[in-house]
Design a protein around this motif. Structure first.
Motif, PDB file in Angstrom:
ATOM      1  N   ALA A  41      16.137   2.877  -0.295  1.00 47.32           N
ATOM      2  CA  ALA A  41      14.728   2.946  -0.658  1.00 47.32           C
ATOM      3  C   ALA A  41      14.250   1.593  -1.186  1.00 47.32           C
ATOM      4  CB  ALA A  41      14.495   4.041  -1.699  1.00 47.32           C
ATOM      5  N   GLY A  42      15.049   0.964  -2.012  1.00 48.77           N
ATOM      6  CA  GLY A  42      14.693  -0.352  -2.539  1.00 48.77           C
ATOM      7  C   GLY A  42      14.573  -1.398  -1.446  1.00 48.77           C
ATOM      8  N   PHE A  43      15.527  -1.409  -0.523  1.00 49.35           N
ATOM      9  CA  PHE A  43      15.472  -2.370   0.577  1.00 49.35           C
ATOM     10  C   PHE A  43      14.266  -2.110   1.473  1.00 49.35           C
ATOM     11  CE2 PHE A  43      20.135  -3.034  -0.220  1.00 49.35           C
ATOM     12  CZ  PHE A  43      20.014  -4.369  -0.582  1.00 49.35           C
ATOM     13  N   LYS A  44      13.910  -0.861   1.656  1.00 48.87           N
ATOM     14  CA  LYS A  44      12.745  -0.530   2.476  1.00 48.87           C
ATOM     15  C   LYS A  44      11.476  -1.052   1.804  1.00 48.87           C
ATOM     16  CE  LYS A  44      10.141   1.637   5.486  1.00 48.87           C
ATOM     17  NZ  LYS A  44       9.985   1.224   6.840  1.00 48.87           N
ATOM     18  N   ILE A  45      11.390  -0.912   0.504  1.00 50.26           N
ATOM     19  CA  ILE A  45      10.230  -1.421  -0.218  1.00 50.26           C
ATOM     20  C   ILE A  45      10.143  -2.944  -0.069  1.00 50.26           C
ATOM     21  CG2 ILE A  45       9.236  -1.777  -2.523  1.00 50.26           C
ATOM     22  CD1 ILE A  45      10.360   1.038  -3.219  1.00 50.26           C
TER      23      ILE A  45
ATOM     24  N   VAL B 247       9.592   6.292   1.995  1.00 56.60           N
ATOM     25  CA  VAL B 247      10.355   5.953   0.793  1.00 56.60           C
ATOM     26  C   VAL B 247      10.151   7.030  -0.266  1.00 56.60           C
ATOM     27  CG1 VAL B 247      10.587   4.297  -1.102  1.00 56.60           C
ATOM     28  CG2 VAL B 247      10.312   3.474   1.235  1.00 56.60           C
ATOM     29  N   VAL B 248       8.935   7.496  -0.414  1.00 58.93           N
ATOM     30  CA  VAL B 248       8.658   8.558  -1.387  1.00 58.93           C
ATOM     31  C   VAL B 248       9.445   9.818  -1.023  1.00 58.93           C
ATOM     32  CG1 VAL B 248       6.872  10.085  -2.327  1.00 58.93           C
ATOM     33  CG2 VAL B 248       6.415   7.645  -2.052  1.00 58.93           C
ATOM     34  N   ALA B 249       9.486  10.140   0.254  1.00 58.11           N
ATOM     35  CA  ALA B 249      10.250  11.313   0.693  1.00 58.11           C
ATOM     36  C   ALA B 249      11.738  11.128   0.385  1.00 58.11           C
ATOM     37  CB  ALA B 249      10.039  11.549   2.187  1.00 58.11           C
ATOM     38  N   ARG B 250      12.250   9.932   0.635  1.00 60.30           N
ATOM     39  CA  ARG B 250      13.660   9.645   0.340  1.00 60.30           C
ATOM     40  C   ARG B 250      13.929   9.768  -1.151  1.00 60.30           C
ATOM     41  NH1 ARG B 250      17.520   6.734   3.144  1.00 60.30           N
ATOM     42  NH2 ARG B 250      15.936   6.004   4.597  1.00 60.30           N
TER      43      ARG B 250
ATOM     44  N   ARG C 262       0.835  -1.203   0.000  1.00 58.39           N
ATOM     45  CA  ARG C 262       0.000   0.000   0.000  1.00 58.39           C
ATOM     46  C   ARG C 262       0.877   1.263   0.000  1.00 58.39           C
ATOM     47  NH1 ARG C 262      -1.797  -2.610   4.562  1.00 58.39           N
ATOM     48  NH2 ARG C 262      -3.015  -4.386   3.911  1.00 58.39           N
ATOM     49  N   PRO C 263       0.497   2.265  -0.800  1.00 61.57           N
ATOM     50  CA  PRO C 263       1.282   3.509  -0.848  1.00 61.57           C
ATOM     51  C   PRO C 263       1.434   4.175   0.517  1.00 61.57           C
ATOM     52  CG  PRO C 263      -0.304   3.452  -2.645  1.00 61.57           C
ATOM     53  CD  PRO C 263      -0.605   2.272  -1.762  1.00 61.57           C
ATOM     54  N   THR C 264       0.443   4.040   1.382  1.00 62.42           N
ATOM     55  CA  THR C 264       0.534   4.675   2.703  1.00 62.42           C
ATOM     56  C   THR C 264       1.648   4.077   3.548  1.00 62.42           C
ATOM     57  OG1 THR C 264      -1.144   3.150   3.562  1.00 62.42           O
ATOM     58  CG2 THR C 264      -1.910   5.297   2.759  1.00 62.42           C
ATOM     59  N   GLU C 265       2.073   2.853   3.211  1.00 63.79           N
ATOM     60  CA  GLU C 265       3.156   2.210   3.944  1.00 63.79           C
ATOM     61  C   GLU C 265       4.526   2.692   3.483  1.00 63.79           C
ATOM     62  OE1 GLU C 265       1.853  -2.179   5.101  1.00 63.79           O
ATOM     63  OE2 GLU C 265       1.644  -1.814   2.939  1.00 63.79           O
ATOM     64  N   LEU C 266       4.558   3.453   2.414  1.00 63.08           N
ATOM     65  CA  LEU C 266       5.840   3.855   1.823  1.00 63.08           C
ATOM     66  C   LEU C 266       6.024   5.365   1.743  1.00 63.08           C
ATOM     67  CD1 LEU C 266       5.997   1.209  -1.029  1.00 63.08           C
ATOM     68  CD2 LEU C 266       7.207   1.172   1.142  1.00 63.08           C
ATOM     69  N   THR C 267       5.360   6.108   2.594  1.00 67.67           N
ATOM     70  CA  THR C 267       5.510   7.571   2.526  1.00 67.67           C
ATOM     71  C   THR C 267       6.946   7.996   2.794  1.00 67.67           C
ATOM     72  OG1 THR C 267       4.788   7.738   4.824  1.00 67.67           O
ATOM     73  CG2 THR C 267       3.114   8.076   3.123  1.00 67.67           C
TER      74      THR C 267
END
Length: 88
Positions: free
Chosen positions: A52-56, A11-14, A4-9
């Motif tokens: 960022a990739g590892f966080k995803i 990552v988007v900031a990074r 879900r995009p809300t789980e990656l806010t």
């Protein structure tokens, strides 16, 4: 593996910061800055992209390791391994 995009806010900031770093690297090259300075900034951007990739992937792992409606855990280990190694 759907996340879900809300789980990656974060990552988007990074990634937005990395976007700025890349623009800065381009300006540095165009301005004829020292190779050492350009490579240092490029390395920092590369590391940020990796994080960022590892966080995803880690977010996806948490998502995949939760039970589905039937109480089963369905994880495509080959797909997860391929994603993880693509960042190596």
């Amino acid at each position: 593996m759907e996340v879900r995009p809300t789980e990656l806010t974060d990552v988007v900031a990074r990634l937005r910061r990395v976007e700025g770093q890349i623009a800065g690297v381009i300006r540095m090259i165009e301005d004829g800055r020292e190779c050492r300075d350009v490579v240092t900034q490029l390395s920092a951007a590369s590391k940020a992209l990796d994080r960022a990739g590892f966080k995803i992937i880690s977010t996806g792992l948490r998502h995949c390791l939760t039970e589905n409606a039937d109480g089963e855990r369905e994880v495509d280990l080959a797909q997860l391994e391929k994603l993880f190694l693509s960042l190596a």
